[in-house]
Design a protein around this motif. Structure first.
Motif, PDB file in Angstrom:
ATOM      1  N   THR A 151       6.463   3.599   6.257  1.00  0.00           N
ATOM      2  CA  THR A 151       6.826   3.182   4.911  1.00  0.00           C
ATOM      3  C   THR A 151       8.268   2.716   4.894  1.00  0.00           C
ATOM      4  OG1 THR A 151       7.078   3.859   2.612  1.00  0.00           O
ATOM      5  CG2 THR A 151       7.483   5.539   4.281  1.00  0.00           C
ATOM      6  N   SER A 152       8.569   1.820   3.963  1.00  0.00           N
ATOM      7  CA  SER A 152       9.957   1.392   3.768  1.00  0.00           C
ATOM      8  C   SER A 152      10.553   2.033   2.525  1.00  0.00           C
ATOM      9  CB  SER A 152      10.011  -0.139   3.630  1.00  0.00           C
ATOM     10  OG  SER A 152       9.264  -0.563   2.504  1.00  0.00           O
ATOM     11  N   GLU A 153       9.802   2.935   1.890  1.00  0.00           N
ATOM     12  CA  GLU A 153      10.304   3.583   0.681  1.00  0.00           C
ATOM     13  C   GLU A 153      11.396   4.582   1.026  1.00  0.00           C
ATOM     14  OE1 GLU A 153       7.121   5.286  -1.505  1.00  0.00           O
ATOM     15  OE2 GLU A 153       6.051   3.391  -1.777  1.00  0.00           O
ATOM     16  N   ARG A 154      12.428   4.619   0.162  1.00  0.00           N
ATOM     17  CA  ARG A 154      13.553   5.509   0.397  1.00  0.00           C
ATOM     18  C   ARG A 154      13.205   6.944   0.028  1.00  0.00           C
ATOM     19  NH1 ARG A 154      18.287   2.835   1.485  1.00  0.00           N
ATOM     20  NH2 ARG A 154      17.713   0.789   2.250  1.00  0.00           N
ATOM     21  N   SER A 155      13.801   7.856   0.738  1.00  0.00           N
ATOM     22  CA  SER A 155      13.685   9.270   0.407  1.00  0.00           C
ATOM     23  C   SER A 155      14.961   9.952   0.862  1.00  0.00           C
ATOM     24  CB  SER A 155      12.475   9.896   1.092  1.00  0.00           C
ATOM     25  OG  SER A 155      12.687   9.988   2.491  1.00  0.00           O
ATOM     26  N   GLU A 156      15.118  11.208   0.489  1.00  0.00           N
ATOM     27  CA  GLU A 156      16.298  11.966   0.916  1.00  0.00           C
ATOM     28  C   GLU A 156      16.333  12.118   2.424  1.00  0.00           C
ATOM     29  OE1 GLU A 156      16.441  15.634  -1.139  1.00  0.00           O
ATOM     30  OE2 GLU A 156      16.818  14.738  -3.112  1.00  0.00           O
ATOM     31  N   GLU A 157      15.157  12.025   3.069  1.00  0.00           N
ATOM     32  CA  GLU A 157      15.102  12.186   4.519  1.00  0.00           C
ATOM     33  C   GLU A 157      15.527  10.926   5.252  1.00  0.00           C
ATOM     34  OE1 GLU A 157      11.213  13.476   5.534  1.00  0.00           O
ATOM     35  OE2 GLU A 157      11.436  15.440   4.590  1.00  0.00           O
ATOM     36  N   GLY A 158      15.763   9.824   4.528  1.00  0.00           N
ATOM     37  CA  GLY A 158      16.216   8.600   5.164  1.00  0.00           C
ATOM     38  C   GLY A 158      15.079   7.770   5.728  1.00  0.00           C
ATOM     39  N   LEU A 159      15.428   6.809   6.579  1.00  0.00           N
ATOM     40  CA  LEU A 159      14.463   5.906   7.203  1.00  0.00           C
ATOM     41  C   LEU A 159      14.632   5.951   8.708  1.00  0.00           C
ATOM     42  CD1 LEU A 159      14.912   2.721   4.951  1.00  0.00           C
ATOM     43  CD2 LEU A 159      13.079   4.401   4.781  1.00  0.00           C
ATOM     44  N   SER A 160      13.547   5.643   9.417  1.00  0.00           N
ATOM     45  CA  SER A 160      13.676   5.429  10.856  1.00  0.00           C
ATOM     46  C   SER A 160      14.153   3.998  11.076  1.00  0.00           C
ATOM     47  CB  SER A 160      12.323   5.645  11.546  1.00  0.00           C
ATOM     48  OG  SER A 160      11.435   4.591  11.214  1.00  0.00           O
ATOM     49  N   PHE A 161      14.516   3.674  12.318  1.00  0.00           N
ATOM     50  CA  PHE A 161      14.948   2.304  12.600  1.00  0.00           C
ATOM     51  C   PHE A 161      13.800   1.329  12.368  1.00  0.00           C
ATOM     52  CE2 PHE A 161      15.618  -1.359  15.374  1.00  0.00           C
ATOM     53  CZ  PHE A 161      16.873  -1.758  14.956  1.00  0.00           C
ATOM     54  N   MET A 162      12.583   1.734  12.739  1.00  0.00           N
ATOM     55  CA  MET A 162      11.434   0.858  12.521  1.00  0.00           C
ATOM     56  C   MET A 162      11.203   0.624  11.034  1.00  0.00           C
ATOM     57  SD  MET A 162       7.677   1.077  14.277  1.00  0.00           S
ATOM     58  CE  MET A 162       8.463   1.402  15.837  1.00  0.00           C
ATOM     59  N   ASP A 163      11.403   1.653  10.220  1.00  0.00           N
ATOM     60  CA  ASP A 163      11.274   1.497   8.774  1.00  0.00           C
ATOM     61  C   ASP A 163      12.258   0.454   8.242  1.00  0.00           C
ATOM     62  OD1 ASP A 163       9.324   3.473   8.711  1.00  0.00           O
ATOM     63  OD2 ASP A 163      10.768   5.079   8.343  1.00  0.00           O
ATOM     64  N   CYS A 164      13.427   0.354   8.892  1.00  0.00           N
ATOM     65  CA  CYS A 164      14.414  -0.655   8.480  1.00  0.00           C
ATOM     66  C   CYS A 164      13.836  -2.061   8.627  1.00  0.00           C
ATOM     67  CB  CYS A 164      15.693  -0.533   9.310  1.00  0.00           C
ATOM     68  SG  CYS A 164      16.623   0.983   9.031  1.00  0.00           S
ATOM     69  N   LEU A 165      13.093  -2.279   9.715  1.00  0.00           N
ATOM     70  CA  LEU A 165      12.470  -3.585   9.912  1.00  0.00           C
ATOM     71  C   LEU A 165      11.385  -3.827   8.883  1.00  0.00           C
ATOM     72  CD1 LEU A 165      13.204  -5.561  12.296  1.00  0.00           C
ATOM     73  CD2 LEU A 165      13.949  -3.222  12.683  1.00  0.00           C
ATOM     74  N   ILE A 166      10.618  -2.773   8.588  1.00  0.00           N
ATOM     75  CA  ILE A 166       9.560  -2.894   7.586  1.00  0.00           C
ATOM     76  C   ILE A 166      10.156  -3.188   6.220  1.00  0.00           C
ATOM     77  CG2 ILE A 166       7.670  -1.645   6.453  1.00  0.00           C
ATOM     78  CD1 ILE A 166       7.354  -0.046   9.061  1.00  0.00           C
ATOM     79  N   ALA A 167      11.357  -2.659   5.966  1.00  0.00           N
ATOM     80  CA  ALA A 167      12.005  -2.816   4.658  1.00  0.00           C
ATOM     81  C   ALA A 167      12.624  -4.196   4.456  1.00  0.00           C
ATOM     82  CB  ALA A 167      13.082  -1.739   4.492  1.00  0.00           C
ATOM     83  N   LEU A 168      12.688  -5.023   5.501  1.00  0.00           N
ATOM     84  CA  LEU A 168      13.302  -6.342   5.350  1.00  0.00           C
ATOM     85  C   LEU A 168      12.544  -7.172   4.322  1.00  0.00           C
ATOM     86  CD1 LEU A 168      14.096  -7.328   9.057  1.00  0.00           C
ATOM     87  CD2 LEU A 168      15.697  -6.542   7.315  1.00  0.00           C
ATOM     88  N   PRO A 169      13.245  -7.929   3.484  1.00  0.00           N
ATOM     89  CA  PRO A 169      12.566  -8.762   2.487  1.00  0.00           C
ATOM     90  C   PRO A 169      11.823  -9.922   3.144  1.00  0.00           C
ATOM     91  CG  PRO A 169      14.922  -9.203   2.500  1.00  0.00           C
ATOM     92  CD  PRO A 169      14.703  -8.035   3.413  1.00  0.00           C
ATOM     93  N   THR A 170      11.094 -10.662   2.356  1.00  0.00           N
ATOM     94  CA  THR A 170      10.324 -11.805   2.853  1.00  0.00           C
ATOM     95  C   THR A 170      11.246 -12.999   3.086  1.00  0.00           C
ATOM     96  OG1 THR A 170       8.374 -11.060   1.642  1.00  0.00           O
ATOM     97  CG2 THR A 170       8.411 -13.368   2.358  1.00  0.00           C
ATOM     98  N   TYR A 171      11.175 -13.563   4.276  1.00  0.00           N
ATOM     99  CA  TYR A 171      11.886 -14.785   4.610  1.00  0.00           C
ATOM    100  C   TYR A 171      10.871 -15.793   5.140  1.00  0.00           C
ATOM    101  CZ  TYR A 171      16.367 -12.209   4.593  1.00  0.00           C
ATOM    102  OH  TYR A 171      17.457 -11.462   4.257  1.00  0.00           O
ATOM    103  N   SER A 172      11.151 -17.060   4.910  1.00  0.00           N
ATOM    104  CA  SER A 172      10.237 -18.098   5.412  1.00  0.00           C
ATOM    105  C   SER A 172      10.259 -18.175   6.929  1.00  0.00           C
ATOM    106  CB  SER A 172      10.616 -19.461   4.816  1.00  0.00           C
ATOM    107  OG  SER A 172      11.962 -19.803   5.173  1.00  0.00           O
ATOM    108  N   ASN A 173      11.357 -17.744   7.539  1.00  0.00           N
ATOM    109  CA  ASN A 173      11.496 -17.821   8.998  1.00  0.00           C
ATOM    110  C   ASN A 173      11.258 -16.469   9.682  1.00  0.00           C
ATOM    111  OD1 ASN A 173      13.938 -16.965   7.757  1.00  0.00           O
ATOM    112  ND2 ASN A 173      15.033 -17.241   9.687  1.00  0.00           N
ATOM    113  N   LEU A 174      10.677 -15.499   8.951  1.00  0.00           N
ATOM    114  CA  LEU A 174      10.442 -14.162   9.504  1.00  0.00           C
ATOM    115  C   LEU A 174       8.955 -13.825   9.460  1.00  0.00           C
ATOM    116  CD1 LEU A 174      11.360 -11.315  10.477  1.00  0.00           C
ATOM    117  CD2 LEU A 174      11.619 -10.710   8.054  1.00  0.00           C
ATOM    118  N   GLU A 175       8.429 -13.408  10.608  1.00  0.00           N
ATOM    119  CA  GLU A 175       7.061 -12.886  10.674  1.00  0.00           C
ATOM    120  C   GLU A 175       7.120 -11.432  11.146  1.00  0.00           C
ATOM    121  OE1 GLU A 175       3.910 -15.443  12.516  1.00  0.00           O
ATOM    122  OE2 GLU A 175       5.657 -16.640  13.111  1.00  0.00           O
ATOM    123  N   LYS A 176       6.365 -10.565  10.474  1.00  0.00           N
ATOM    124  CA  LYS A 176       6.259  -9.166  10.898  1.00  0.00           C
ATOM    125  C   LYS A 176       4.809  -8.897  11.280  1.00  0.00           C
ATOM    126  CE  LYS A 176       8.529  -7.723   7.120  1.00  0.00           C
ATOM    127  NZ  LYS A 176       9.189  -6.841   6.124  1.00  0.00           N
TER     128      LYS A 176
END
Length: 739
Positions: free
Chosen positions: A88-113
């Motif tokens: 998940t990319s949702e925030r919590s008090e426990e923070g995010l993993s590094f992979m979650d940071c990638l999931i949290a990236l907004p939509t870009y025309s030049n980005l594929e996930k």
């Protein structure tokens, strides 16, 4: 994907690798852990490894900002994620993993996930390994409890097979249905090996190295099958026939083997089966699709990012090292240090193969020097952190050689910024090295504040030191990093033990009288001063006679001794300030205007300049405004600047004869933030003398402030101690395993 894989990566891999190979922090910290940058013709391939552990949100935000900046350059970026359904990319008090940071990236025309995890597990398979993983976690709890009790355990984690403990084993494993058998496991591994053999035959014809890599993956899965068959044979040797081995739920076989062996090794062995299978099957299938994409896009200037667990990344790097040119390789640090966002930003923007291997004449010379000589050079640079960083970068391959020295520098910097209440810098250091909170200072560890110029001989750990100085702001910065260390089992109950040892210091009448006597002696000397030296336009300090100057220098040397002192042996500055206010009130009518002014500036002002910066900021904002009106601290006050935005609350150096304590006294009201006592000194605010009623108000406000700070610390103590009580109740079941 196996939903328990996050816990698995924190526990079972440790059982598969010798624990003494890595530092205590290897499995504990979130953030980016490894970075490999390759280029295949025009195509850039970047491997980013993490440990599937959350990091503080403030650090996650920095990674996200760096990634956004990289993508916004316009280059096409394709990100492959080892992404499970529970990510998940949702925030919590426990923070995010590094992979979650990638999931949290907004939509870009030049980005594929893209989800790179093509593994599909049957529910029975998943439930079995979730059950085994619970047993592995139970073993970890037992190991922690043994360590807390200073019990030296034999090889492996012991299990004591009494009725109660056996019941606990079954209750831990009975959460999921038992529908998975040894035959199911063996059939699955054989089927998946056949799938990999088909891939190996197909890709060997395309590229020899890719084919060899896949052959190695098949051998590793075959090894997992061999472990399963050996465990089945061991179960049969216990007196069970072959039919019973095939019809007994596999989790019950694991438990029976634990009971027989009197340790948890069988659980670790079955988890190693999962590890061998999961890593190799995923990586082999992924390399097949990656190779096809490399052929298709090798002439396109684009970036492929692969974000997976650090073990996957290390495994994938083996084949990419043979297929691509290398720009940068940073393997996971054996002590658990992360790659900070600022460094990741630099590495992402390296696009020239020569940029990594760029070596100046000086670096070529240095790498040829003996290690002991390099360390001498490094130690010579220790007083300058920037010089240390530059030197380390020149000889990057020698980072392990300098690791102890770098930690020494980091600890020195941490304590320096703690003593000066510099929250952001403390936070930045601890994001990279939270384990510094657990270190005791070395013998004769000396720190001089760059604000108050007090010199302390520090014998406490960072949290204990901050507690003794009543630095509630710094303590709030520090505590979340204890939570990270404790959650990831680097240390248990550390902050609770420190809080237990801390109590509000009791102030005796003897100590109050001692301070009162010192200040009364000072007043008696000032009462004889007539300020006949110098000229009328000079500062009062420049017009005092020799006796008064001797008294002042003696008083200054008591407050700012040139030799380091411990916190316990030093003045209680908060108490001294309160007594100084009271003495001024008592002697107000005994002194004339000039004598009052001199005492206010050179005694009360000097003591104020020794308050820790947390309280200095309050005086910069206005003691009345903060305590009485509950105003917030402004940016100006946070930077310890007075109302004119030019004058500092603290003197510029230890030996300075100007500023607070010499030229002026900081008052309690925001409009009159500087109460001038020298009539010729130009300043934005001016007040003749220190009014007696103002001094009474200052005393009342400061006493209120001090009580509020103590209450705040006591609340922090009570909250964090009580938070452990529930956890201890949860762990109670595991305690009996050590009886």
């Amino acid at each position: 994907m196996l939903s328990g894989v996050l816990n698995f990566f924190k526990s079972d891999i440790k059982s598969d690798i010798k624990l003494d190979t890595f530092g205590d922090n290897y499995y504990a910290l979130g953030g980016l852990r490894s970075f490999q940058h390759y280029v295949y013709n025009k195509l850039h391939i970047i491997l980013l490894g993490e440990m599937h552990v959350n990091m503080p949100n403030i650090l996650a935000d920095q990674y996200i900002r760096v990634l956004n900046e990289y993508i916004e350059t316009g280059k096409h970026v394709k990100v492959y994620l080892e992404r499970s359904k529970d990510r998940t990319s949702e925030r919590s008090e426990e923070g995010l993993s590094f992979m979650d940071c990638l999931i949290a990236l907004p939509t870009y025309s030049n980005l594929e996930k893209i989800n790179a995890d093509t593994r599909n597990y049957a529910e029975d398979f998943t439930n079995f390994f979730l059950s085994v993983n619970r047993l592995v976690e139970l073993a970890d709890e037992v190991k922690i409890e043994l360590k807390k009790r200073n019990i030296q355990s034999p090889k492996g984690t012991p299990f004591y097979p009494n009725e109660e403990n056996i019941d606990i084993l079954y209750r831990y494993a009975d959460v999921f249905e038992k529908k998975f058998y040894i035959k199911d496991l063996c059939d699955l591994l054989i089927y998946e090996m056949n799938v990999l053999e088909e891939l190996e035959n197909k890709y060997s014809a395309k590229n020899k190295n890719v084919g060899l890599y896949m052959a190695g993956c098949i051998l590793d899965v075959n090894e997992a099958l061999g472990v399963a068959l050996k465990l089945q044979d061991k179960y049969i040797l216990l007196g069970n026939d072959e039919k019973k081995a095939e019809t007994t739920p596999l989790i019950n076989i694991v438990i029976d083997l634990i009971i027989h062996d009197k340790n948890f090794d069988p659980a670790h062995a079955f988890m190693s089966i999962y590890f061998n299978y999961a890593i190799n099957f995923l990586d082999a299938k992924f390399i097949a699709s990656l190779w096809d994409e490399m052929q298709e896009n090798q002439d396109i200037d684009m970036t492929i990012m692969i974000v997976q667990g650090v073990e996957h990344i290390t495994h994938l790097a083996k084949i990419l090292n043979t297929l691509c040119s290398t720009i940068r390789i940073i393997d996971p640090d054996r002590e658990g240090e992360i790659i900070l966002p600022v460094d990741m930003k630099k590495y992402l923007n390296e696009h020239d193969i020569s940029s990594t291997h760029e070596s100046s004449d000086i670096s070529c010379f240095l790498v040829k020097l003996p290690n002991d000589f390099l360390i001498k050079i490094f130690n010579y640079c220790l007083s300058d952190l920037k010089a240390v960083n530059r030197f380390s970068m020149v000889i990057e391959s020698y980072s392990r050689l300098f690791k102890p020295n770098l930690d020494t520098v980091a600890y020195q910097q941490l304590m320096q910024h703690i003593i000066d209440d510099e929250y952001e810098v403390v936070q930045k250091i601890l994001i990279s090295k939270p384990y510094l909170l657990l270190q005791k200072p070395k013998k004769n560890f000396i720190i001089e504040s760059k604000k108050t110029w007090q010199i302390f001989h520090v014998i406490e750990k960072p949290l204990s030191f901050a507690l003794k100085r009543c630095q509630s702001g710094i303590i709030k910065v520090i505590l979340p990093f204890f939570d990270i260390l404790e959650k990831n089992k680097v240390v248990m109950n550390a902050k609770k033990e420190i809080f237990w040892q801390w109590t509000v210091r009791e102030i005796s009448e003897e100590e109050i009288n001692q301070y009162k006597n010192i200040l009364t002696n000072v007043v008696n000397v000032i009462a004889q001063e007539d300020f006949i030296n110098g000229f009328d336009g000079d500062r009062l300090f420049d017009r005092i006679n020799d006796e008064t100057r001797f008294m002042f220098n003696a008083f200054l040397n008591k407050l700012l001794p040139s030799d380091a002192v411990t916190i316990d042996d030093y003045f209680d500055i908060n108490l001294l300030l309160k007594v100084a206010y009271k003495v001024y009130i008592s002697f107000f009518y005994t002194l004339n205007n000039d004598q009052r002014d001199f005492y206010a500036v050179s005694v009360i002002g000097l003591i104020l300049s020794l308050l820790n910066p947390e309280r200095g900021k309050i005086f910069c904002e206005g003691l009345y405004s903060v305590v009485h009106d509950n105003d917030l601290i402004s940016d100006r006050a946070n930077s310890l600047m007075l109302a004119d935005e030019q004058t500092s609350f603290y003197r510029s150096s230890r030996d300075s004869l100007a500023g607070h304590g010499y030229d002026f006294l900081v008052g309690i009201y925001r409009p009159k933030i500087i109460e001038m006592l020298d009539r010729t000194f130009k300043c934005p605010a001016y007040l003749k003398g220190l009014n007696r009623n103002v001094c009474i108000t200052a005393l009342e406000l400061f006493e209120t402030l001090h009580c509020l700070k103590i209450e705040e610390l006591e609340k922090l103590k009570n909250d964090h101690i009580s938070s452990h009580l529930y956890q201890e109740q949860v762990e109670e079941q595991s305690y009996c395993l050590t009886q």
